[in-house]
Design an enzyme around this catalytic site. Sequence first.
Site, PDB file in Angstrom:
ATOM      1  NE  ARG A 115      42.966 -14.324  85.633  1.00 21.52           N
ATOM      2  CZ  ARG A 115      41.955 -14.374  86.451  1.00 21.52           C
ATOM      3  NH1 ARG A 115      42.131 -14.228  87.760  1.00 21.52           N
ATOM      4  NH2 ARG A 115      40.724 -14.548  86.023  1.00 21.52           N
ATOM      5  N   GLY A 116      42.109 -10.884  84.763  1.00 16.50           N
ATOM      6  CA  GLY A 116      40.765 -10.593  85.276  1.00 16.50           C
ATOM      7  C   GLY A 116      40.471  -9.115  85.044  1.00 16.50           C
ATOM      8  CB  ALA A 117      37.600  -7.456  83.389  1.00 11.12           C
ATOM      9  NE  ARG A 166      44.925 -10.853  78.647  1.00 13.17           N
ATOM     10  CZ  ARG A 166      44.239 -11.738  79.362  1.00 13.17           C
ATOM     11  NH1 ARG A 166      44.187 -11.632  80.682  1.00 13.17           N
ATOM     12  NH2 ARG A 166      43.590 -12.726  78.774  1.00 13.17           N
ATOM     13  CD  GLN A 171      42.311 -18.518  83.222  1.00 15.47           C
ATOM     14  OE1 GLN A 171      41.984 -19.639  82.825  1.00 15.47           O
ATOM     15  NE2 GLN A 171      42.655 -17.563  82.385  1.00 15.47           N
ATOM     16  CG  ASP A 200      37.223 -10.616  80.257  1.00 14.70           C
ATOM     17  OD1 ASP A 200      36.697 -11.726  80.469  1.00 14.70           O
ATOM     18  OD2 ASP A 200      38.303 -10.271  80.766  1.00 14.70           O
ATOM     19  CG  ASN A 258      33.537 -14.375  81.266  1.00  6.97           C
ATOM     20  OD1 ASN A 258      34.351 -13.632  81.799  1.00  6.97           O
ATOM     21  ND2 ASN A 258      33.184 -15.516  81.827  1.00  6.97           N
ATOM     22  CE  LYS A 259      39.835 -16.787  80.163  1.00  2.17           C
ATOM     23  NZ  LYS A 259      40.890 -16.319  79.220  1.00  2.17           N
TER      24      LYS A 259
HETATM   25  O1  MRU Z   1      42.207 -14.366  80.587  1.00  2.00           O
HETATM   26  P1  MRU Z   1      41.713 -13.905  81.923  1.00  2.00           P
HETATM   27  O2  MRU Z   1      42.093 -14.828  83.033  1.00  2.00           O
HETATM   28  O3  MRU Z   1      42.086 -12.467  82.205  1.00  2.00           O
HETATM   29  O4  MRU Z   1      40.130 -13.961  81.802  1.00  2.00           O
HETATM   30  C1  MRU Z   1      39.362 -13.566  82.905  1.00  2.00           C
HETATM   31  C2  MRU Z   1      37.907 -13.733  82.701  1.00  2.00           C
HETATM   32  O5  MRU Z   1      37.431 -14.115  81.654  1.00  2.00           O
HETATM   33  C3  MRU Z   1      37.023 -13.325  83.851  1.00  2.00           C
HETATM   34  O6  MRU Z   1      35.864 -14.103  83.892  1.00  2.00           O
HETATM   35  C4  MRU Z   1      36.626 -11.846  83.693  1.00  2.00           C
HETATM   36  O7  MRU Z   1      37.752 -11.047  83.484  1.00  2.00           O
HETATM   37  C5  MRU Z   1      35.869 -11.354  84.854  1.00  2.00           C
HETATM   38  S1  MRU Z   1      36.903 -11.160  86.268  1.00  2.00           S
HETATM   39  C6  MRU Z   1      35.996 -10.477  87.519  1.00  2.00           C
END
Ligand code: MRU
Length: 345
Positions: free
Chosen positions: A63-65, A97, A191, A232, A242-243
């Site tokens: 996960r993570g963009a 996603r 996370q 994201d 973002n999250k």
């Molecule tokens: O649901 P996730 O864990 O994929 O969400 C991730 C985030 O919100 C991060 O802050 C974002 O992707 C930036 S990662 C460099």
Amino acid sequence: MPAMDPPVDDAPASGPGRLPPTIEWRDGKVRLIDQRRLPAELVFLEASSVAELCDAISQLAIRGAPALGVAGAMGVALAAHRGEDPPAAAARLIATRPTAVNLRWGVERALAADDPLREALAMAAEDSERNRSLGRHGATLLPDRCQVLTHCNAGSLACADYGTALGVIRSAHEAGKGPRVWVDETRPIMQGSRLTAWELARLGIPATVLVDGAAGSVMARGQIDCVVVGADRIAANGDVANKIGTYSLAVLARHHHIPFYVAAPLSTVDLACRSGAHIPVEQRHADEVAVFGERRVVPAGVAIANPAFDVTPARLVTAIITDAGIARRPYRPALRGLFSLPAGG
Ligand code: MRU
């Protein structure tokens, strides 16, 4: 599910060390850290088909963009390698996603390339370089012995390497600025406490985990100098997805006169998306909220909302730190400028 390798590391709670690659191509398979198992154990998962990789993405093993961008590109390479139809694979990967624009970006880039695998490997190498550049730009904004609050995980685990928000903190640490980090635990998937705290411990950067609801009181006590988060998707006007919980932090930061920085590579900026109102927000399964560990923590039958992301309006963002430089308001021309595009349009 894909085959699991045995744990290869006991994932020590503290001590400096290199972080293993989040995702790599190995022997015709996509090998990635299974992030669901951290911090208890460092286990690798091997996806040998597009279906297995889609499962790994949907279930947040990766996960993570920026990491999703590389995963998407490697997914297209996997399809080509196995004789699956790359455009069909691309559609399935993108659908896993919807919020992180990097996933679509990575998939489309690999799909357009003559050699999707070479493109995917180039993207992973680029991501690492770009995050280091982003980190150096961002570190200039952090004063010495800065106390930084971060949310979710925007570290090496969320990228091919180094991290975005954590890249800024790492870069300040490597420059001898001695940053200290407050880490939101980041309900419901944790996370922050599971992944960000694990990375910081391995890098030897001092960190304190706090429950999400404690951020405001720590700010009120004057213990936070700035907030740095990842993204994201960043719309053309500077609105930031973002999250979930990021928006609340931005409001709190504004109330307490604390700078609120967003760190992301240009691959997270979606100039085709005019504003945050057009960013699709992923809704995830209610059980992520209702069940904590093995225990049910919400009475059966009670409705649950579980949006994975929120949108922070551009007016609350002090600066957007990218690999190409730092953007400040007004964001529309500033972001276009970073892409070397004329300000209008
Ligand atoms: O649901 P996730 O864990 O994929 O969400 C991730 C985030 O919100 C991060 O802050 C974002 O992707 C930036 S990662 C460099």
